[in-house]
Design a protein around this motif. Structure first.
Motif, PDB file in Angstrom:
ATOM      1  N   TRP A 230      53.128  49.728  41.301  1.00  0.00           N
ATOM      2  CA  TRP A 230      52.360  49.920  42.536  1.00  0.00           C
ATOM      3  C   TRP A 230      51.819  48.572  42.997  1.00  0.00           C
ATOM      4  N   THR A 231      52.192  48.161  44.177  1.00  0.00           N
ATOM      5  CA  THR A 231      51.947  46.797  44.638  1.00  0.00           C
ATOM      6  C   THR A 231      51.091  46.795  45.897  1.00  0.00           C
ATOM      7  N   THR A 232      50.179  45.850  45.984  1.00  0.00           N
ATOM      8  CA  THR A 232      49.333  45.726  47.168  1.00  0.00           C
ATOM      9  C   THR A 232      50.145  45.774  48.458  1.00  0.00           C
ATOM     10  N   GLY A 233      49.538  46.339  49.490  1.00  0.00           N
ATOM     11  CA  GLY A 233      50.173  46.346  50.800  1.00  0.00           C
ATOM     12  C   GLY A 233      50.165  44.986  51.465  1.00  0.00           C
ATOM     13  N   HIS A 234      49.466  44.004  50.852  1.00  0.00           N
ATOM     14  CA  HIS A 234      49.326  42.683  51.484  1.00  0.00           C
ATOM     15  C   HIS A 234      49.652  41.544  50.527  1.00  0.00           C
ATOM     16  N   PRO A 235      50.909  41.447  50.053  1.00  0.00           N
ATOM     17  CA  PRO A 235      51.295  40.249  49.296  1.00  0.00           C
ATOM     18  C   PRO A 235      51.115  39.006  50.159  1.00  0.00           C
ATOM     19  N   LYS A 236      50.865  37.882  49.512  1.00  0.00           N
ATOM     20  CA  LYS A 236      50.678  36.616  50.222  1.00  0.00           C
ATOM     21  C   LYS A 236      51.832  35.669  49.894  1.00  0.00           C
ATOM     22  N   VAL A 237      52.368  35.001  50.910  1.00  0.00           N
ATOM     23  CA  VAL A 237      53.435  34.028  50.716  1.00  0.00           C
ATOM     24  C   VAL A 237      52.891  32.648  51.042  1.00  0.00           C
ATOM     25  N   MET A 287      42.076  49.286  46.121  1.00  0.00           N
ATOM     26  CA  MET A 287      42.109  47.835  46.308  1.00  0.00           C
ATOM     27  C   MET A 287      43.284  47.501  47.222  1.00  0.00           C
ATOM     28  N   HIS A 288      43.006  47.256  48.489  1.00  0.00           N
ATOM     29  CA  HIS A 288      44.050  47.121  49.506  1.00  0.00           C
ATOM     30  C   HIS A 288      44.524  45.687  49.680  1.00  0.00           C
ATOM     31  N   ASP A 289      43.624  44.733  49.573  1.00  0.00           N
ATOM     32  CA  ASP A 289      43.949  43.339  49.885  1.00  0.00           C
ATOM     33  C   ASP A 289      43.279  42.432  48.872  1.00  0.00           C
ATOM     34  N   PHE A 290      43.540  41.143  48.967  1.00  0.00           N
ATOM     35  CA  PHE A 290      42.922  40.149  48.088  1.00  0.00           C
ATOM     36  C   PHE A 290      42.995  38.797  48.780  1.00  0.00           C
ATOM     37  N   GLY A 291      42.471  37.773  48.147  1.00  0.00           N
ATOM     38  CA  GLY A 291      42.482  36.446  48.733  1.00  0.00           C
ATOM     39  C   GLY A 291      43.316  35.491  47.893  1.00  0.00           C
ATOM     40  N   VAL A 292      44.050  34.592  48.563  1.00  0.00           N
ATOM     41  CA  VAL A 292      44.853  33.591  47.866  1.00  0.00           C
ATOM     42  C   VAL A 292      44.715  32.262  48.595  1.00  0.00           C
ATOM     43  N   SER A 293      44.269  31.246  47.865  1.00  0.00           N
ATOM     44  CA  SER A 293      44.232  29.880  48.388  1.00  0.00           C
ATOM     45  C   SER A 293      45.427  29.123  47.825  1.00  0.00           C
ATOM     46  N   LEU A 294      45.493  27.819  48.063  1.00  0.00           N
ATOM     47  CA  LEU A 294      46.616  27.036  47.553  1.00  0.00           C
ATOM     48  C   LEU A 294      46.619  26.951  46.037  1.00  0.00           C
ATOM     49  N   SER A 295      45.457  27.155  45.411  1.00  0.00           N
ATOM     50  CA  SER A 295      45.427  27.039  43.946  1.00  0.00           C
ATOM     51  C   SER A 295      44.708  28.184  43.245  1.00  0.00           C
ATOM     52  N   HIS A 296      44.064  29.092  43.996  1.00  0.00           N
ATOM     53  CA  HIS A 296      43.286  30.155  43.365  1.00  0.00           C
ATOM     54  C   HIS A 296      43.591  31.526  43.984  1.00  0.00           C
ATOM     55  N   THR A 297      43.241  32.549  43.228  1.00  0.00           N
ATOM     56  CA  THR A 297      43.390  33.936  43.662  1.00  0.00           C
ATOM     57  C   THR A 297      42.050  34.640  43.522  1.00  0.00           C
ATOM     58  N   ASN A 354      41.350  34.841  55.441  1.00  0.00           N
ATOM     59  CA  ASN A 354      41.887  33.580  54.932  1.00  0.00           C
ATOM     60  C   ASN A 354      41.072  33.154  53.714  1.00  0.00           C
ATOM     61  N   THR A 355      41.703  32.393  52.832  1.00  0.00           N
ATOM     62  CA  THR A 355      41.052  31.882  51.624  1.00  0.00           C
ATOM     63  C   THR A 355      41.496  30.442  51.432  1.00  0.00           C
ATOM     64  N   TRP A 356      40.572  29.570  51.061  1.00  0.00           N
ATOM     65  CA  TRP A 356      40.931  28.163  50.880  1.00  0.00           C
ATOM     66  C   TRP A 356      40.046  27.514  49.814  1.00  0.00           C
ATOM     67  N   ASP A 357      40.517  26.376  49.301  1.00  0.00           N
ATOM     68  CA  ASP A 357      39.809  25.631  48.260  1.00  0.00           C
ATOM     69  C   ASP A 357      38.947  24.535  48.868  1.00  0.00           C
ATOM     70  N   GLU A 358      37.842  24.246  48.202  1.00  0.00           N
ATOM     71  CA  GLU A 358      37.084  23.023  48.449  1.00  0.00           C
ATOM     72  C   GLU A 358      37.314  22.115  47.252  1.00  0.00           C
ATOM     73  N   THR A 359      37.662  20.876  47.498  1.00  0.00           N
ATOM     74  CA  THR A 359      38.018  19.963  46.420  1.00  0.00           C
ATOM     75  C   THR A 359      37.126  18.734  46.401  1.00  0.00           C
ATOM     76  N   ASP A 360      37.050  18.090  45.226  1.00  0.00           N
ATOM     77  CA  ASP A 360      36.299  16.847  45.107  1.00  0.00           C
ATOM     78  C   ASP A 360      37.226  15.662  45.351  1.00  0.00           C
ATOM     79  N   GLU A 361      36.728  14.454  45.083  1.00  0.00           N
ATOM     80  CA  GLU A 361      37.504  13.253  45.383  1.00  0.00           C
ATOM     81  C   GLU A 361      38.767  13.141  44.529  1.00  0.00           C
ATOM     82  N   THR A 362      38.819  13.851  43.419  1.00  0.00           N
ATOM     83  CA  THR A 362      40.007  13.820  42.565  1.00  0.00           C
ATOM     84  C   THR A 362      41.030  14.888  42.944  1.00  0.00           C
ATOM     85  N   GLY A 363      40.675  15.736  43.898  1.00  0.00           N
ATOM     86  CA  GLY A 363      41.563  16.809  44.300  1.00  0.00           C
ATOM     87  C   GLY A 363      41.370  18.097  43.525  1.00  0.00           C
TER      88      GLY A 363
END
Length: 683
Positions: A230-237, A287-297, A354-363
């Motif tokens: 059973w898979t979420t209705g909102h996969p993220k690519v 649980m219908h949806d979730f959040g995905v950033s470039l490095s986190h879920t 939308n979901t996104w990361d905040e990064t420090d000077e090292t990335g």
């Protein structure tokens, strides 16, 4: 060409089975359309497709029904290049049922079924459904599924998904989704059904070296492996790596499993994860949806349970308990076992924006930010099933968290109200029509109710999760605007990044209850400048849970002439209603918002005085300038109407051409051998 609008009217007719909610029974191969305006060159060769529920078993119009029920039907517009002039476009409309196991079995036994094979969500959530009735509906479905495996049946039901929620593109496949099963592949542009996708390949696809090297599919092995499909209705690519990220929710511990599917051409094929457990979830959830950033879920463990075990506690299968906290599980994309859990006040979230990361000077990521459509109750689940929303078990004192404008000052006046509530005079339910003298008061009996809970809200909310502090903490949580906001979309190239603009749907009705009662009666499209609103919110030290950055109502936003206004609104003409929009970027775009919004629109003046569609009712596909939010650059008239539905997507010409080969598509049986059992409601 006929539709169920022409069916005989019944006094008990369900509102989500009538008007432009009523299913249609006509499917069309690509059919030329007329249009006005100028179709942008960016659309040539591509196809807009929207998914939605369209119950094929629909003879009993007074039955339990829910907007989320029904067999999946895809409705698309292909912008085909003219064979005589490459710069000219011919819009073609096409709509097809998704040939799921449930749909094919229902069609095979159409003359013996008066209600769908699967129980309605309404039956499962209704406070009037007795334990015996719910068990009966579940056992009836189990019996019909088992019956489909007997000799004489041409279609065995192996998976119960109706695939009616959304559609996306990943690694050469267009996939239709629904959380009651795995994704199912369809072939573009004619929307033919290929088969179920298991994380390795889809049924109907030839074996390749890539797929033959993989042995583990969704669900794995074991007694409960079917639930882990059973898979979420909102996969993220991921727009950069091509990875598809998704989760699987079940009734048994550990409740949530997690998968990452890389694109075949990806150099990072070792990123593949299939059905890995996410520890710490509190139970079976809706649980219908979730959040995905470039490095986190971000997994949403909210107090909206979905489990048959609720029946043992004398609660509905789907139950919302606002006294329980909302929990957010944040973890690195490749390490679900490293989840950190964050808690806050109970709410419901069906869609993240939308979901996104905040990064420090090292990335390195220091925090994860998420925008989501936050609801303060589960009324949507009830209203979309024509049920009176259940009363909250308990509400905490809101005096310390009252909505407040960014520009307002704190004072001791405890009577300050919510602008959204005070300025609204919306009292009408979803399918309201002025009753005729012959109808009298009984004309209101079949209309969906509006929640009377004045504290309800439906707003675009911001959450910031600090992931490198000694104790996990939510440093920010507040609403960007007071207006109702749902069905979010953005420039797909900016997904999982710090996008500036989020688009969404709203209504000219200000109260949350009215917004729920008008779940798809969308007459306002919104463009929110998230950067500006967040800057205002983050500079206000007092802004917290329950507070609002922009407290204006829809009328005030529509009246604004400020070219730098962070909220822009497009209002549909009188009697016209929109559906969820999708963003398509302009070629060589000068800015993030330089593009178009595509959405289906319907003129409700095509309804008769009883709220039924007139013969030959039709919908249109509108193309709105996403930058100005004022100019409709083209309108495509469709050969029939498109019922109010769920989620759509845009598929480019390059994606259509890049589809993986198939050996065959699903086909309905030419003839059938009747099962010697009458599959009536008495079963």
């Amino acid at each position: 060409m006929s539709t169920v609008c022409g069916k005989q009217k019944q006094d008990s007719e369900h509102p989500y089975l009538s008007g432009n909610f009523a299913p249609i029974d006509t499917t069309l191969r690509p059919t030329p359309c007329t249009y006005t305006g100028l179709i942008p060159s960016e659309l040539i060769g591509g196809e807009y497709i929207r998914n939605g529920s369209n119950p094929v078993t629909n003879s009993d119009l007074g039955r339990d029904a829910h907007w989320f029920d029904g067999d999946g039907m895809l409705a698309g517009v292909l912008f085909q290049r003219s064979t005589s002039d490459a710069s000219h476009v011919v819009p073609l409309f096409v709509n097809q049922y998704i040939l799921t196991d449930v749909y094919m079995s229902a069609v095979e036994n159409a003359d013996r079924l008066s209600t769908p094979i699967l129980p309605s969500i309404t039956s499962l959530v209704s406070p009037f459904s007795s334990l015996a009735y719910i068990i009966f509906r579940i056992l009836r479905s189990v019996f019909l599924v088992l019956l489909s495996h007997l000799p004489g049946s041409q279609q065995a039901i192996k998976r119960i998904s109706v695939a009616n929620t959304a559609i996306l593109f990943h690694d050469g496949r267009a996939l239709a989704t629904c959380e009651s099963g795995p994704p199912i592949r369809v072939q573009l542009p004619e929307l033919e059904t290929v088969g179920w996708y298991d994380g390795i390949k889809a049924e109907g696809e030839p074996d390749t070296l890539e797929t033959s090297e993989l042995s583990e599919a969704f669900g794995g092995r074991g007694l409960l492996s079917f639930m882990k499909e059973w898979t979420t209705g909102h996969p993220k690519v991921d727009p950069r790596t091509g990875e598809m990220v998704l989760f699987h929710c079940t009734f048994a511990a550990p409740y949530v499993h997690y998968s990452v599917i890389p694109a075949e051409a990806s150099v990072a094929k070792d990123t593949r994860i299939l059905s890995a457990p996410v520890p710490g979830c509190s139970g079976g959830k809706m649980m219908h949806d979730f959040g995905v950033s470039l490095s986190h879920t971000v997994i949403l463990d909210l107090p909206l349970t979905l489990t048959p075990l609720n029946l043992l506690k004398n609660e509905p299968v789907v139950f919302f308990d606002p006294t329980k906290p909302s929990r957010f599980g944040v973890f690195p994309r490749q390490s679900p076992s490293s989840v950190q859990w964050f808690e806050t006040e109970g709410c419901c979230i069906f869609h993240t924006a939308n979901t996104w990361d905040e990064t420090d000077e090292t990335g390195s990521a220091t925090a994860v930010s998420m925008l989501a459509c936050r609801l303060t109750s589960a009324s949507l689940v009830f209203s979309a099933g024509n049920l009176i929303p259940s009363q909250p078990v308990h509400r905490k004192d809101k005096t310390k968290a009252r909505p407040m404008s960014f520009f307002a000052k704190y004072d001791e006046d405890q009577d300050i109200g919510d602008v959204e509530k005070e300025l609204s005079d919306e009292k009408l339910p979803l399918l309201y029509h002025k009753p005729t003298s012959s109808e009298g008061s009984s004309a209101q009996s079949h209309l969906p109710p509006i929640s009377k809970d004045d504290e309800e809200q439906c707003r675009l909310y911001y959450y910031r999760f600090s992931i490198n502090s000694p104790e996990p903490s939510i440093t920010h949580q507040f609403a960007l605007a007071a207006i109702p906001f749902e069905f979010p979309t953005l420039n797909p190239g900016m997904e999982m990044s710090n996008a500036r603009y989020i688009y969404g749907c709203s209504t000219s009705s200000e109260t949350f209850g009215a917004a729920l009662g008008k779940a798809t009666k969308i007459d306002i499209l919104i463009k929110a400048d998230v950067h500006t609103l967040l800057q205002r919110g983050q500079t206000n030290a007092h802004l917290g849970l329950g507070h609002v950055v922009d407290n204006r109502n829809i009328a005030q936003i529509l009246a604004s002439t400020d070219p730098l206004d962070p909220i822009r609104a497009f209002q549909m003409p009188v009697n016209w209603y929109a559906q969820e929009a999708r963003f398509v970027s302009r070629k060589n775009a000068a800015s993030e918002d330089d593009g178009y919004l595509l959405f289906y629109a319907f003129d409700e003046s095509q309804l008769d005085e009883d709220g039924h569609c007139k013969e030959h009712a039709f919908s249109e596909l509108w193309i709105l300038d996403a930058r100005s939010m004022a100019d409709v650059v083209a309108r495509v008239r469709l050969p029939q109407r498109v019922p109010y539905g769920l989620h759509g997507n845009w598929f480019s010409e390059a994606q259509i051409r890049s589809q993986r080969p198939v050996e065959g598509t699903r086909q309905m049986p030419v003839s059938r051998k009747p099962i010697a059992v009458k599959l009536s409601e008495s079963i």
